[in-house]
Design an enzyme around this catalytic site. Structure first.
Site, mmCIF file in Angstrom:
data_model
loop_
_atom_site.group_PDB
_atom_site.id
_atom_site.type_symbol
_atom_site.label_atom_id
_atom_site.label_comp_id
_atom_site.label_asym_id
_atom_site.label_seq_id
_atom_site.Cartn_x
_atom_site.Cartn_y
_atom_site.Cartn_z
ATOM 1 N N SER A 167 -124.331 -21.167 12.915
ATOM 2 C CA SER A 167 -124.730 -19.639 11.993
ATOM 3 C C SER A 167 -123.187 -18.999 12.833
ATOM 4 O O SER A 167 -122.594 -19.909 13.077
ATOM 5 C CB SER A 167 -125.364 -18.538 12.095
ATOM 6 O OG SER A 167 -124.819 -18.074 13.752
ATOM 7 N N LYS B 107 -126.232 -10.856 25.069
ATOM 8 C CA LYS B 107 -127.350 -10.198 24.208
ATOM 9 C C LYS B 107 -128.944 -10.718 24.512
ATOM 10 O O LYS B 107 -129.962 -10.369 24.382
ATOM 11 C CB LYS B 107 -127.573 -8.787 23.385
ATOM 12 C CG LYS B 107 -126.940 -9.155 22.425
ATOM 13 C CD LYS B 107 -127.420 -7.142 22.034
ATOM 14 C CE LYS B 107 -127.341 -8.317 19.801
ATOM 15 N NZ LYS B 107 -127.496 -6.542 19.067
ATOM 16 N N ASP B 108 -128.005 -12.206 23.617
ATOM 17 C CA ASP B 108 -129.328 -12.384 23.386
ATOM 18 C C ASP B 108 -130.451 -13.814 24.173
ATOM 19 O O ASP B 108 -131.474 -14.552 24.318
ATOM 20 C CB ASP B 108 -128.532 -13.294 22.171
ATOM 21 C CG ASP B 108 -129.215 -12.986 20.761
ATOM 22 O OD1 ASP B 108 -129.826 -11.954 20.383
ATOM 23 O OD2 ASP B 108 -128.252 -13.429 20.359
ATOM 24 N N THR C 227 -132.472 -2.317 8.655
ATOM 25 C CA THR C 227 -132.695 -3.149 10.713
ATOM 26 C C THR C 227 -134.084 -3.468 10.917
ATOM 27 O O THR C 227 -135.221 -2.778 11.060
ATOM 28 C CB THR C 227 -132.351 -1.649 11.458
ATOM 29 O OG1 THR C 227 -131.959 -2.199 13.344
ATOM 30 C CG2 THR C 227 -132.778 -0.344 12.209
ATOM 31 N N LEU D 240 -135.908 -2.466 17.449
ATOM 32 C CA LEU D 240 -136.603 -1.407 18.168
ATOM 33 C C LEU D 240 -135.934 -0.252 18.379
ATOM 34 O O LEU D 240 -135.664 0.615 18.483
ATOM 35 C CB LEU D 240 -138.095 -1.818 18.465
ATOM 36 C CG LEU D 240 -138.543 -2.852 17.673
ATOM 37 C CD1 LEU D 240 -139.702 -3.507 19.243
ATOM 38 C CD2 LEU D 240 -139.601 -2.176 16.477
ATOM 39 N N ARG D 241 -134.945 -1.248 18.861
ATOM 40 C CA ARG D 241 -134.455 -0.342 19.680
ATOM 41 C C ARG D 241 -133.421 1.105 18.940
ATOM 42 O O ARG D 241 -132.937 2.360 19.352
ATOM 43 C CB ARG D 241 -132.899 -0.598 20.311
ATOM 44 C CG ARG D 241 -131.601 -0.021 21.069
ATOM 45 C CD ARG D 241 -131.013 -0.948 21.892
ATOM 46 N NE ARG D 241 -130.673 -1.644 20.819
ATOM 47 C CZ ARG D 241 -129.111 -1.486 20.342
ATOM 48 N NH1 ARG D 241 -128.995 -0.487 20.746
ATOM 49 N NH2 ARG D 241 -129.123 -2.341 19.089
ATOM 50 N N ARG D 242 -132.318 0.653 17.716
ATOM 51 C CA ARG D 242 -132.000 1.380 16.868
ATOM 52 C C ARG D 242 -132.772 2.206 15.675
ATOM 53 O O ARG D 242 -132.647 3.046 15.879
ATOM 54 C CB ARG D 242 -130.786 0.395 15.766
ATOM 55 C CG ARG D 242 -130.052 -0.520 16.441
ATOM 56 C CD ARG D 242 -129.225 -1.521 15.543
ATOM 57 N NE ARG D 242 -128.804 -2.590 16.566
ATOM 58 C CZ ARG D 242 -127.903 -3.998 15.752
ATOM 59 N NH1 ARG D 242 -128.400 -4.352 15.424
ATOM 60 N NH2 ARG D 242 -126.551 -4.066 16.317
ATOM 61 N N ARG E 67 -133.617 -9.592 7.889
ATOM 62 C CA ARG E 67 -133.987 -10.300 8.937
ATOM 63 C C ARG E 67 -132.819 -11.145 7.826
ATOM 64 O O ARG E 67 -132.063 -11.501 7.100
ATOM 65 C CB ARG E 67 -134.717 -11.085 9.462
ATOM 66 C CG ARG E 67 -135.418 -10.557 10.122
ATOM 67 C CD ARG E 67 -135.278 -11.091 11.896
ATOM 68 N NE ARG E 67 -135.363 -12.589 12.445
ATOM 69 C CZ ARG E 67 -134.997 -13.579 13.079
ATOM 70 N NH1 ARG E 67 -133.692 -13.136 13.020
ATOM 71 N NH2 ARG E 67 -134.893 -14.137 12.706
ATOM 72 N N GLY E 68 -132.152 -11.981 8.918
ATOM 73 C CA GLY E 68 -131.492 -13.348 8.481
ATOM 74 C C GLY E 68 -130.158 -13.369 9.195
ATOM 75 O O GLY E 68 -129.567 -11.880 10.186
ATOM 76 N N ASN E 69 -129.162 -14.121 9.120
ATOM 77 C CA ASN E 69 -127.959 -13.918 9.831
ATOM 78 C C ASN E 69 -127.594 -13.015 9.309
ATOM 79 O O ASN E 69 -127.481 -12.879 8.266
ATOM 80 C CB ASN E 69 -127.942 -15.468 10.238
ATOM 81 C CG ASN E 69 -126.905 -16.480 8.723
ATOM 82 O OD1 ASN E 69 -127.087 -14.928 7.247
ATOM 83 N ND2 ASN E 69 -127.013 -17.339 8.844
ATOM 84 N N ARG F 130 -127.620 -10.588 5.593
ATOM 85 C CA ARG F 130 -128.128 -9.023 5.485
ATOM 86 C C ARG F 130 -126.899 -7.770 4.800
ATOM 87 O O ARG F 130 -127.190 -7.143 3.320
ATOM 88 C CB ARG F 130 -127.726 -8.791 7.290
ATOM 89 C CG ARG F 130 -128.801 -9.299 8.047
ATOM 90 C CD ARG F 130 -129.177 -8.068 8.973
ATOM 91 N NE ARG F 130 -130.497 -9.732 10.217
ATOM 92 C CZ ARG F 130 -130.437 -8.585 11.323
ATOM 93 N NH1 ARG F 130 -130.342 -7.641 11.247
ATOM 94 N NH2 ARG F 130 -131.481 -9.072 11.888
ATOM 95 N N CYS G 76 -137.064 -7.877 23.878
ATOM 96 C CA CYS G 76 -136.218 -7.241 22.791
ATOM 97 C C CYS G 76 -137.499 -6.313 22.008
ATOM 98 O O CYS G 76 -137.189 -6.464 20.490
ATOM 99 C CB CYS G 76 -135.537 -8.304 21.787
ATOM 100 S SG CYS G 76 -136.372 -9.706 20.866
HETATM 101 C C1 DPM Z 1 -130.842 -8.705 19.749
HETATM 102 C C2 DPM Z 1 -131.346 -7.885 18.601
HETATM 103 C C3 DPM Z 1 -130.376 -8.353 17.777
HETATM 104 C C4 DPM Z 1 -129.531 -9.567 18.264
HETATM 105 C C5 DPM Z 1 -131.697 -6.379 18.966
HETATM 106 C C6 DPM Z 1 -131.018 -4.661 19.522
HETATM 107 C C7 DPM Z 1 -130.672 -7.300 16.906
HETATM 108 C C8 DPM Z 1 -131.677 -7.714 15.361
HETATM 109 C C9 DPM Z 1 -131.609 -7.299 14.920
HETATM 110 C C10 DPM Z 1 -131.845 -8.489 21.144
HETATM 111 N N1 DPM Z 1 -130.694 -9.613 18.912
HETATM 112 O O1 DPM Z 1 -130.036 -4.966 18.915
HETATM 113 O O2 DPM Z 1 -132.144 -4.262 19.876
HETATM 114 O O3 DPM Z 1 -130.382 -5.550 14.184
HETATM 115 O O4 DPM Z 1 -132.516 -7.164 13.331
HETATM 116 C C11 DPM Z 1 -126.940 -10.648 17.773
HETATM 117 C C12 DPM Z 1 -125.792 -9.588 17.214
HETATM 118 C C13 DPM Z 1 -125.508 -10.050 17.918
HETATM 119 C C14 DPM Z 1 -126.177 -10.751 18.556
HETATM 120 C C15 DPM Z 1 -126.774 -9.556 15.804
HETATM 121 C C16 DPM Z 1 -125.876 -7.969 15.573
HETATM 122 C C17 DPM Z 1 -123.723 -9.815 17.476
HETATM 123 C C18 DPM Z 1 -122.615 -8.470 18.385
HETATM 124 C C19 DPM Z 1 -122.814 -8.914 20.211
HETATM 125 C C20 DPM Z 1 -129.184 -10.285 17.177
HETATM 126 N N2 DPM Z 1 -127.017 -10.559 18.568
HETATM 127 O O5 DPM Z 1 -126.658 -6.769 16.483
HETATM 128 O O6 DPM Z 1 -125.766 -6.630 14.475
HETATM 129 O O7 DPM Z 1 -122.466 -10.183 20.875
HETATM 130 O O8 DPM Z 1 -123.765 -7.832 21.032
#
Ligand code: DPM
Length: 357
Positions: free
Chosen positions: A24, A94-95, A141, A144-146, A163-165, A169, A257
């Site tokens: 991505s 966070k992933d 979004t 679930l957290r947000r 969803r999607g990159n 989005r 997550c």
């Molecule tokens: C995880 C979540 C999301 C990502 C869950 C969360 C967002 C999923 C969504 C664990 N990984 O945050 O509650 O919004 O549907 C992700 C992003 C980044 C890393 C994109 C984002 C970039 C920012 C970073 C997807 N993973 O959260 O907007 O480095 O923290």
């Protein structure tokens, strides 16, 4: 570090260091920035970027929280590490799960950017805030957290999966009339060069962030000391200590997550402050607590500074191991406090409801 530089500089080791990344645009940008930092530290080393698709990139129509597989974005990259096809892999911290498969470790966590969540509005709502959007406006979004926290703070809004990159989005937001706004990590938006689209940064009062959000992590083979030492030059001690506390909190809660778990952390005058929350999916049931811990010790001089033990999956060469242990115990203690107040039941119900969605 000296020996490393000497070796590379003398041209005895002309090995190319191969860096794995997802395909991505965000992943490529993140990997490029880590490689740039490594080049600064090791001007004579040669780096090659190897891009791969992961399961998480292929399943674009299902919410992350529904797939359930923790190593969604990491498995293919770890396989490549294991087979020595790549030497290090760059991820968003966070992933990464709080327990890595045997044989791997996070050898560096880079200095964290803004860890907060941000709101991107549909062009027709430019200049708005979540507060001022009309009743029943739809916010995109899949986190679930947000959703849980924002339902609580903004009960007049509705939340739907998207969803999607990041590119997909933003396109869905702008080109369809489904969403009034979407929520994304501020750090990801900035890295993509889309900072100007941020309409609102969510304060930690209204929305605590995800464990590790905003920090980049470098995963390596745990026994590859050459690479481990090399990447440890990128490590930011304050970020590492905050993220160790956050990840320890998550691990003790057995979160992931697929449950609404949220945090914030800050270091101030050698004290680490950790706030953690768990929530029901609709935000109605919400537990939030803060704890602090001192990171300075009188007998610091005698400890081994290069302790290569893992702390919630992180090997932090050069960071005092007592400070790491304190951060780890802080996360555990905060989780236990929330568990004693009923967090287990909240997470159990949230998990069941999410599975049934
Ligand atoms: C995880 C979540 C999301 C990502 C869950 C969360 C967002 C999923 C969504 C664990 N990984 O945050 O509650 O919004 O549907 C992700 C992003 C980044 C890393 C994109 C984002 C970039 C920012 C970073 C997807 N993973 O959260 O907007 O480095 O923290």
């Amino acid at each position: 570090m000296e020996t490393l530089k000497a070796k590379d500089g003398a041209g005895e080791r002309r090995d190319v260091i191969r860096v794995g990344t997802r395909k991505s645009q965000l992943a490529r940008i993140q990997t490029d920035s880590v490689v740039e930092m490594l080049k600064q530290q090791f001007p004579n080393a040669h780096f090659e970027i190897v891009a791969m698709s992961t399961t998480g990139d292929k399943i674009l129509d299902t919410a992350l929280s529904k797939i359930g597989e923790k190593s969604l974005f990491t498995k293919e990259l770890e396989n490549a590490l294991e087979r020595n096809e790549v030497d290090l892999v760059v991820h968003s911290l966070k992933d990464l799960p709080t327990t890595l498969p045997l044989g791997f470790t996070i050898g560096a966590v880079c200095k964290r950017e803004n860890p907060c969540d941000a709101v991107v509005f549909h062009p027709k709502h430019a200049g708005s805030s979540l507060e001022s959007l009309p009743t029943s406006s739809v916010i995109g979004t899949s986190s679930l957290r947000r959703a849980a926290q924002l339902k609580r703070a903004y009960p007049h809004l509705e939340f739907r999966d998207i969803r999607g990159n990041l590119n997909t989005r933003l396109k869905k937001l702008d080109e369809q009339n489904m969403f009034s706004a979407i929520i994304l990590a501020a750090a990801g938006l900035r890295r993509m060069g889309w900072e100007s689209r941020i309409g609102q940064i969510l304060s930690t009062e209204e929305c605590l962030y995800a464990v590790g959000q905003g920090a980049l992590a470098v995963e390596v083979r745990a026994r590859d000391h050459h690479i481990l030492e090399m990447v440890s030059s990128l490590l930011d001690p304050q970020t590492v200590l905050c993220c160790v506390a956050e990840r320890s909190f998550m691990r003790q809660l057995e979160g992931g997550c697929s449950v609404p778990v949220a945090v914030s952390s800050v270091i101030h005058d050698s004290q680490l402050y950790l706030t953690g929350a768990v929530s029901s999916l609709d935000g109605s049931n919400y537990l939030k607590e803060t704890m602090e811990r001192c990171l300075i010790f009188s007998d610091e001089g005698v400890e081994r500074a290069d302790d290569d033990a893992q702390h919630v999956g992180i090997t932090a060469l050069g960071v005092p191991c007592k400070a790491l242990q304190s951060a780890e115990s802080l996360g555990r203690d905060l989780a236990n406090l929330l568990l004693s107040k009923g967090a287990k039941e909240i997470l159990l119900v949230a998990r069941q409801l999410n599975d049934a969605r």
